[in-house]
Scaffold this motif. Sequence first.
Motif, PDB file in Angstrom:
ATOM      1  N   HIS A  40      -4.406  -5.285  11.295  1.00 35.12           N
ATOM      2  CA  HIS A  40      -4.671  -3.850  11.117  1.00 35.12           C
ATOM      3  C   HIS A  40      -4.269  -3.404   9.711  1.00 35.12           C
ATOM      4  O   HIS A  40      -4.981  -2.638   9.070  1.00 35.12           O
ATOM      5  N   ARG A  41      -3.149  -3.899   9.214  1.00 33.08           N
ATOM      6  CA  ARG A  41      -2.711  -3.556   7.854  1.00 33.08           C
ATOM      7  C   ARG A  41      -3.680  -4.085   6.804  1.00 33.08           C
ATOM      8  O   ARG A  41      -3.957  -3.432   5.810  1.00 33.08           O
ATOM      9  N   ILE A  99      -0.057   4.001   4.020  1.00 33.81           N
ATOM     10  CA  ILE A  99       1.344   3.575   3.915  1.00 33.81           C
ATOM     11  C   ILE A  99       1.372   2.049   3.771  1.00 33.81           C
ATOM     12  O   ILE A  99       0.684   1.331   4.476  1.00 33.81           O
ATOM     13  N   GLY A 100       2.160   1.569   2.807  1.00 33.46           N
ATOM     14  CA  GLY A 100       2.262   0.138   2.558  1.00 33.46           C
ATOM     15  C   GLY A 100       1.313  -0.360   1.487  1.00 33.46           C
ATOM     16  O   GLY A 100       1.353  -1.524   1.123  1.00 33.46           O
ATOM     17  N   VAL A 101       0.434   0.519   0.965  1.00 37.85           N
ATOM     18  CA  VAL A 101      -0.492   0.141  -0.102  1.00 37.85           C
ATOM     19  C   VAL A 101      -0.143   0.958  -1.339  1.00 37.85           C
ATOM     20  O   VAL A 101      -0.015   2.172  -1.274  1.00 37.85           O
ATOM     21  N   THR A 102       0.069   0.272  -2.457  1.00 29.79           N
ATOM     22  CA  THR A 102       0.422   0.963  -3.702  1.00 29.79           C
ATOM     23  C   THR A 102      -0.512   0.503  -4.811  1.00 29.79           C
ATOM     24  O   THR A 102      -1.076  -0.580  -4.750  1.00 29.79           O
ATOM     25  N   HIS A 103      -0.669   1.352  -5.837  1.00 27.82           N
ATOM     26  CA  HIS A 103      -1.467   0.967  -6.997  1.00 27.82           C
ATOM     27  C   HIS A 103      -0.548   0.744  -8.183  1.00 27.82           C
ATOM     28  O   HIS A 103       0.568   1.244  -8.237  1.00 27.82           O
ATOM     29  N   SER A 104      -1.039  -0.028  -9.159  1.00 28.82           N
ATOM     30  CA  SER A 104      -0.174  -0.473 -10.253  1.00 28.82           C
ATOM     31  C   SER A 104      -0.442   0.218 -11.576  1.00 28.82           C
ATOM     32  O   SER A 104       0.277  -0.001 -12.527  1.00 28.82           O
ATOM     33  N   LEU A 135      -4.115  -3.097  -6.495  1.00 30.05           N
ATOM     34  CA  LEU A 135      -3.530  -2.498  -5.296  1.00 30.05           C
ATOM     35  C   LEU A 135      -2.761  -3.600  -4.588  1.00 30.05           C
ATOM     36  O   LEU A 135      -3.252  -4.718  -4.456  1.00 30.05           O
ATOM     37  N   GLU A 136      -1.564  -3.280  -4.127  1.00 33.65           N
ATOM     38  CA  GLU A 136      -0.742  -4.256  -3.427  1.00 33.65           C
ATOM     39  C   GLU A 136      -0.451  -3.729  -2.035  1.00 33.65           C
ATOM     40  O   GLU A 136      -0.053  -2.569  -1.877  1.00 33.65           O
ATOM     41  N   ALA A 137      -0.666  -4.564  -1.025  1.00 31.58           N
ATOM     42  CA  ALA A 137      -0.469  -4.163   0.365  1.00 31.58           C
ATOM     43  C   ALA A 137       0.594  -5.033   1.006  1.00 31.58           C
ATOM     44  O   ALA A 137       0.573  -6.260   0.873  1.00 31.58           O
ATOM     45  N   ASP A 138       1.541  -4.404   1.709  1.00 26.83           N
ATOM     46  CA  ASP A 138       2.568  -5.118   2.459  1.00 26.83           C
ATOM     47  C   ASP A 138       2.000  -5.531   3.806  1.00 26.83           C
ATOM     48  O   ASP A 138       1.462  -4.711   4.546  1.00 26.83           O
ATOM     49  N   LEU A 139       2.135  -6.814   4.117  1.00 23.58           N
ATOM     50  CA  LEU A 139       1.745  -7.315   5.423  1.00 23.58           C
ATOM     51  C   LEU A 139       3.028  -7.557   6.212  1.00 23.58           C
ATOM     52  O   LEU A 139       4.031  -6.922   5.952  1.00 23.58           O
ATOM     53  N   ARG A 143       4.965 -11.033   3.583  1.00 23.80           N
ATOM     54  CA  ARG A 143       3.669 -11.433   3.030  1.00 23.80           C
ATOM     55  C   ARG A 143       2.994 -10.219   2.426  1.00 23.80           C
ATOM     56  O   ARG A 143       3.053  -9.127   2.964  1.00 23.80           O
ATOM     57  N   LYS A 144       2.332 -10.425   1.298  1.00 31.82           N
ATOM     58  CA  LYS A 144       1.618  -9.350   0.625  1.00 31.82           C
ATOM     59  C   LYS A 144       0.245  -9.842   0.204  1.00 31.82           C
ATOM     60  O   LYS A 144       0.005 -11.037   0.117  1.00 31.82           O
ATOM     61  N   VAL A 145      -0.628  -8.893  -0.045  1.00 30.00           N
ATOM     62  CA  VAL A 145      -1.934  -9.209  -0.614  1.00 30.00           C
ATOM     63  C   VAL A 145      -2.134  -8.277  -1.804  1.00 30.00           C
ATOM     64  O   VAL A 145      -1.791  -7.107  -1.753  1.00 30.00           O
ATOM     65  N   ARG A 146      -2.618  -8.851  -2.907  1.00 28.18           N
ATOM     66  CA  ARG A 146      -2.876  -8.073  -4.119  1.00 28.18           C
ATOM     67  C   ARG A 146      -4.376  -8.071  -4.365  1.00 28.18           C
ATOM     68  O   ARG A 146      -4.999  -9.119  -4.511  1.00 28.18           O
TER      69      ARG A 146
END
Length: 166
Positions: A40-41, A99-104, A135-139, A143-146
């Motif tokens: 879902h994230r 929430i959990g997704v940020t931009h750089s 954009l970076e997302a917290d899993l 674990r993260k995905v960029r």
Amino acid sequence: MMMRSAARRDQLGISIQELLMVMAILSMFIISIPNLNGFHRVLKARSAVNEISATLNLARQLAVRSRASHVFIPVAADNSWQLRNLETGQIVRHGQLPIGVTHSVLSAFQFDKNGQCLNPTIFDGALPTSQYLQLEADLLSGRKVRYTLTLSPISRVTTTAEHFES
């Protein structure tokens, strides 16, 4: 007559095999719940990437169509973004990252009346080649995905994803 009552008695309740089968199915479902949360994230992050990519394309199209500069502005304070017409100051589109997704990036992406991005940040020799937004997302479990959205000199948007452990 006895046969009917014996058949009915066998049909009452559940067998041990049926109970074990239900418990096995429930345990598989319970084990998969954290995986569904991570999935879902990922979907929410991917949706945010698609929305920003579409907005960057829209900024280019609006700049060409209206012959007026448009700018995409990431806002770090509240993790949101805006698409604004520079000549009128009007906000054309805006959004909030999940929430959990940020931009750089703290700089804006300005498109001139020809649809070109005016402020590329990656250089190949003396010529600007592209500009990017990450954009970076917290899993789950660190674990993260960029996601990297790259704008070429002709303002074509491409997206790449990279998974990593934090």
